[in-house]
Design an enzyme around this catalytic site. Sequence first.
Site, PDB file in Angstrom:
ATOM      1  N   ASP A 251       1.071  -1.209   0.031  1.00 35.31           N
ATOM      2  CA  ASP A 251      -0.065   0.259  -0.048  1.00 35.31           C
ATOM      3  C   ASP A 251       0.989   1.264  -0.085  1.00 35.31           C
ATOM      4  O   ASP A 251       1.518   1.506   0.979  1.00 35.31           O
ATOM      5  CB  ASP A 251      -0.931  -0.130   1.241  1.00 35.31           C
TER       6      ASP A 251
ATOM      7  N   LYS B   6       2.553  11.216  -3.673  1.00 37.17           N
ATOM      8  CA  LYS B   6       1.452  10.641  -4.404  1.00 37.17           C
ATOM      9  C   LYS B   6       0.625  11.507  -5.102  1.00 37.17           C
ATOM     10  O   LYS B   6      -0.080  11.164  -6.243  1.00 37.17           O
ATOM     11  CB  LYS B   6       0.815   9.655  -3.423  1.00 37.17           C
TER      12      LYS B   6
ATOM     13  N   GLU C  40      -7.286   0.427  -4.712  1.00 38.10           N
ATOM     14  CA  GLU C  40      -7.262   0.274  -3.368  1.00 38.10           C
ATOM     15  C   GLU C  40      -8.623  -0.521  -2.806  1.00 38.10           C
ATOM     16  O   GLU C  40      -8.675  -1.067  -2.182  1.00 38.10           O
ATOM     17  CB  GLU C  40      -7.123   1.583  -2.795  1.00 38.10           C
TER      18      GLU C  40
ATOM     19  N   ASP D  25     -13.877   5.531   2.140  1.00 37.96           N
ATOM     20  CA  ASP D  25     -12.318   5.746   2.648  1.00 37.96           C
ATOM     21  C   ASP D  25     -12.343   7.137   3.240  1.00 37.96           C
ATOM     22  O   ASP D  25     -12.008   8.026   2.256  1.00 37.96           O
ATOM     23  CB  ASP D  25     -11.459   5.373   1.282  1.00 37.96           C
TER      24      ASP D  25
END
Length: 659
Positions: free
Chosen positions: A38, A110, A209, A232
Site C-alpha cells: 500500500d 503521491k 485500493e 475511505d
Amino acid sequence: MSGHEQDNFDAKPSPGEESSPVETDGPIDPVDLIVGIDLGTTNSLVAVADARGPRVLRLGERLAGDDQEDDQEDLVPSVIRYAGEVVEAVGAAAAADLKIHPTRTVFSVKRFMGRSYADRRKEASVVPYSVVEGPRGLASVEIDGVIRTPQQISADLLSHLRDQASAALGQAVKRAVITVPAYFDDGQRQATRDAGRLAGLEVVRILNEPTAAALAYGIGSRGAAETIVIYDLGGGTFDVTVLEVMPPDPDDAEGESIFRVLATSGDSHLGGDDFDRVLIRDLIDEAIAGGDGTDRARRLAILREVGARAKIALSEADATRLVLDGSGVLPDVDRVLTRAAFEEAARPLVDRTLDACRRAVKDAGLEISKIDRVVLVGGSTRMPMIREAVEQWFGSPGYVALDPDRVIALGAAVQGSILAGVRRDALLLDVIPLSLGLETAGGAVAKLVVRNTMVPTKAVEMFSTSVDGQVNVALHVVQGEREMVADCRSLARFELRGLPPMPAGIPQIEVTFNVDANGVLGVEAVERRSGRRARVQVVPSNGLTREEVAQIEADSYTHAREDMLVHRVVDLAVNAALDVKWIQEALARVRDVLPASTTESVESHLAIVEEFIASARKDPRSVDADAFHAAKESLDKASMPVHEAAITRSLRGDGTEAS
Ligand code: AMP
C-alpha cells in the site's frame, strides 16, 4: 476512472486470561512470494498472505528513543529526504526531521504521481519543497539542483520498503502487487508501475485500493455477485467507490473474481484533519488572528496536534479534557470537550461524505437498496459518528473488523497470494471451521455457533450478570472446541456499559452472533430493560491454517472427558457461590432463633463448600466434581432450617425483609 480490473450463563465483570493464538510463521516458498504494498500518500505498508491469511510486516525501522506505539512499526511514513544525489533518510527518520529540513524532505508525493506540472500547480504551491516542471511537462521535485520525477521518488520509497520487507521475511522480495486509488488514470498507474520497476520489483499487478479492501474481507471469493461501497476517510482525503464483484467461475480452477469499478466520488481535501479543526475552531481562529507569522505557525502546529489527540480520545470516551499550558504562545486553556458537541459541530463534514456517497451510487446507476455492504477504510472511520452515519445511510452496519489503516495492504497481499497460487490453501469455507462462543463466569465457554454450521448463520442467547449492581459487563468472544476459555482462541473483547444497577441474574442480556456469507462475524449485546447495546466485529478465520483447525478438533476429542468435568466444576463453583452468599445473609438475619447446634453445622458446611469454591477458582482441574457436588448437596440440606426460619420471619414481617 478505471474500467474493468481483471485484476444461561453469566457475563463476567472483569476480563480473564487471554489465550494466545500461535504466532510463528514458516517462510513462504520464494517462488510464491508476492508481497502487497500500500503505497500511501502519508504512510506505506507491506503485507504478505499465506495459508494463515494476510498479515502486515513489521518493518523494524523504529527510531531510537521514540515513543512510537509497538503496533505502529508497520506503518512507514511516505517521507524521504535527499542531499543532492543521495537519499539521506526514509520513513520515520525522514518524517521526524521534516521541520529541520523542510526543503529537502519530500512527503505526499503521491499527489503528484503521473500528473503534469500545469495540473498540479496549486498543490505545488502548498508544499515546502520545490515542485518544478520536469521532463515531459511532469510535475517534478528539485532538491539541491537535482530534479526527480515522482516515480523516481516513489521508487526510492519502494526500494526502502523492499529492503525492509526482505529483512523482515528473511528472503529477497522481488515481486509485488501495488495499490493505487480507483480514480488514478492510466498515466498515474503507469507512473506507479515504473516506480516499482525502478525499485527492482516485478509489479505483477496494479490493484485498485477499494478492490484491495474488498479482497481483505474475502469478498468475491465465494457466494453470489455483490455490489459494495468502499468508504475511505483518511487524514486528508475522502474517497468513495462503488464496486461490482463477481465471484470466480466455479468451472475454472484458476479463476479469479472480477471487480468492476462502477463509480467513484470523493473530496481530495476532506479528511481527519478537518475534524480536528472543528473540535477547536475558536482556538484556531484566535491563533490565526493574533501574533506574527512564526508565532502563528507554531500555534497552529500545537493546536493541530492537541486537536487530533482530543478527537482520537473522543472515539473511545464520551468526554475528554483539553488542557493547554499557554507557555507564551497560546492562552491557557482547560475545558471539557464532549463527544455529543463534537458530533454536532462535525455534522456538516459527515454530510459532505454522504453527499459524495449519494453521487457515487447515482453515477453507478443504482439505488441505495442495491448496495449489499459497505467496507470502511482509513483511520477516520474509527470515529463512532462515521460508523453510525454510514450504517444509517446504507441501512446496515459497515465492515470494520479489520484495521482501517491496514486493510488495503492486507488485501494487496491477498491478491499477491492469489496470483502466486498460494490462496488455494487458505481457509475459505462455506462452513464455520471452529465453534464460536462467549466466555461465561468462571472461564467456561458458552458456544453459540457450533463448528461446521453453514454460513450465513445467526444465533441468539440470553445471558445475565453474576455480581449485584454490575453496570458494565465485559464480553469476550472466543473460538474453539474446548470447554474452557484458556483452551480457546480469543477473538475479541468488548464492553456493554451503563447498565442500571440490578441484582445479579436480573439483567437480560441478549447476545446475537451473526456470521455473514463472507465469514465476517458480528456480535451484538443488548440489555433488554435499558436498551443499552454494544457490538464488535471480527474475521474468525484470520490467522488460522487448515492444519491448526484439524489439530484443535483432535485436541477437543482427546480432552473431551476432562473438559466436561472442568466445565462441571466451574458451573458448580458459580452456583455454589450464589448459594453461600444467600445462606450467609439469611443466617445473619435469623441466627437468634436457631439452636447453636444448627448454626454450627451450617457454618461448618459453608466452610467446606467455600473451600471447594476457592480451589475451583484457583485450579478447577484439581477439584473432584462429585465430591464438590456432594458437599453442596449437604450444605443445601443442612441449611434447610435457616431457609425455613427466614421465610417464617419474613411472613410475620418482624425482621428485615427476606430476599
Ligand atoms: P489514514 O490517512 O487512513 O491513516 O487516516 C489518518 C486519520 O485518521 C488522521 O486524521 C487521524 O487523526 C485519524 N484517526 C486515527 N485514529 C483515529 C481514531 N481512533 N479516532 C478518530 N480519528 C482517528
